[in-house]
Write an enzyme that holds these catalytic residues in place. Structure first.
Site, short mmCIF file in Angstrom:
data_model
loop_
_atom_site.label_atom_id
_atom_site.label_comp_id
_atom_site.label_asym_id
_atom_site.label_seq_id
_atom_site.Cartn_x
_atom_site.Cartn_y
_atom_site.Cartn_z
N ASP A 41 0.79 -1.16 -0.22
CA ASP A 41 0.40 -0.05 -0.04
C ASP A 41 0.77 1.12 0.08
OD1 ASP A 41 -2.41 2.06 0.58
OD2 ASP A 41 -3.44 0.63 1.37
N VAL A 65 1.38 1.84 -6.58
CA VAL A 65 0.58 1.54 -8.07
C VAL A 65 0.69 2.35 -9.42
CG1 VAL A 65 -0.94 -0.20 -6.41
CG2 VAL A 65 -1.75 1.55 -7.69
N ASN A 91 -5.97 -4.59 -5.63
CA ASN A 91 -7.30 -3.93 -5.45
C ASN A 91 -6.80 -2.70 -5.44
OD1 ASN A 91 -9.38 -4.41 -2.94
ND2 ASN A 91 -7.82 -3.62 -2.13
N TYR A 155 -14.67 7.37 -12.21
CA TYR A 155 -14.31 6.15 -10.82
C TYR A 155 -15.20 5.10 -11.76
CZ TYR A 155 -15.21 2.25 -8.21
OH TYR A 155 -14.65 1.67 -6.81
N LYS A 159 -13.01 2.12 -14.00
CA LYS A 159 -13.70 0.56 -14.04
C LYS A 159 -13.72 0.06 -15.39
CE LYS A 159 -12.77 0.23 -9.12
NZ LYS A 159 -11.21 -0.15 -8.91
#
Ligand code: NAD
Length: 246
Positions: A41, A65, A91, A155, A159
């Site tokens: 993280d 990430v 994730n 968002y 996705k």
């Protein structure tokens, strides 16, 4: 029994966004089923605190990430410690709510950087470690990637795009024995949802199962996809949403 059907004892799993919420649940569940787990993280102390609470072999690393060099470093640490990575759970994610007319370029780019680019960089980073033994990549999308909603443009776009990237990668990596799937959670009880949703309001009220889900209910699907029980599943979306999208 789940622990006989889903056996991860010979696997190393790498989880992003594991300092809290669903990522922490995925790490715990995969470890419970026997996997060695690399928890990553933004904050190394935060993710180490989760790792310290897991009874099993773990490694805690900081990883943004969105950074290619950070991926190389974290995968290198995972390979040095465990010699292999068999499961990648992309994730990490952020949700910034702004309607189209107010959405700033900065927030649009930030959302795509973490939710889409981050997962793609992760897939690129892990393939060299999966080439010999094969593996399973699990991209955490959302029911927002199956539809759209006011205020959720960036968002939702990230996705939807992640689902496309997943299908393309599955086609390329299938012959190498690497499976790539999406999990699409509905409203799950983490810091990402509002108190109104948590209390059963909004979209949750009209669902066949009219409550928010728990992180462990998503982790059960992640564990299945990580395991050899899912060896014929690739390029698909696995929806865990209390029937919201049905
Ligand atoms: P959360 O906010 O509790 O956790 C998200 C984690 O991602 C945090 O630990 C955060 O530090 C980490 N993160 C953010 N930016 C990062 C970066 N650049 N690099 C590495 N880590 C970073 O939320 P959550 O619900 O646990 O979210 C997990 C995933 O599930 C996300 O991809 C999210 O989009 C998705 N999701 C959540 C819901 C929900 O209702 N909670 C529904 C559908 C999908």
């Amino acid at each position: 029994m789940a622990d006989q059907f889903i056996d991860l004892r010979d696997k190393t799993a790498f989880v992003t966004g594991a300092a809290q919420g669903q990522g922490a649940a995925h790490a715990r569940t995969l470890a419970d089923l026997g996997a060695r787990v690399v928890l990553t993280d933004l904050s190394e102390p935060a993710v180490r605190a989760v790792a310290d609470g897991i009874d099993g072999e773990t490694l805690a690393c900081s990883l943004d990430v969105g950074s290619t060099s950070a991926w190389a470093e974290a995968m290198g640490r995972a390979a040095d410690r465990f010699g292999q990575v068999d499961v990648l759970v992309n994730n990490a994610g952020i949700l910034i709510k702004e309607p189209l007319t107010e959405l700033t370029e900065e927030n649009l780019v930030a959302t795509l950087r973490v939710n889409l680019v981050g997962a793609i960089l992760g897939m690129q980073a892990v393939v060299p470690l999966m080439r010999e033994r094969g593996g399973s990549i699990i991209n955490i999308a959302s029911t927002a990637g199956l539809g759209g909603y006011p205020g959720g443009l960036a968002y939702s776009a990230s996705k939807w795009a992640l689902r496309g990237a997943t299908r393309s990668a599955a086609g390329e990596l299938g012959p190498l024995g690497i499976r790539v799937n999406c999990v699409c959670p509905g409203a799950i009880d983490t810091a990402m949802i509002t108190d109104e949703t948590r209390a059963g309001g909004g979209a949750v009220a009209g669902q066949p199962i009219p409550r928010v889900g728990t992180p462990s209910e998503v982790a059960a699907m992640v564990a299945f996809l990580a395991s050899d029980a899912a060896r014929y599943c690739t390029g698909q979306d696995f929806v865990v949403d209390g029937g919201q999208s049905s």
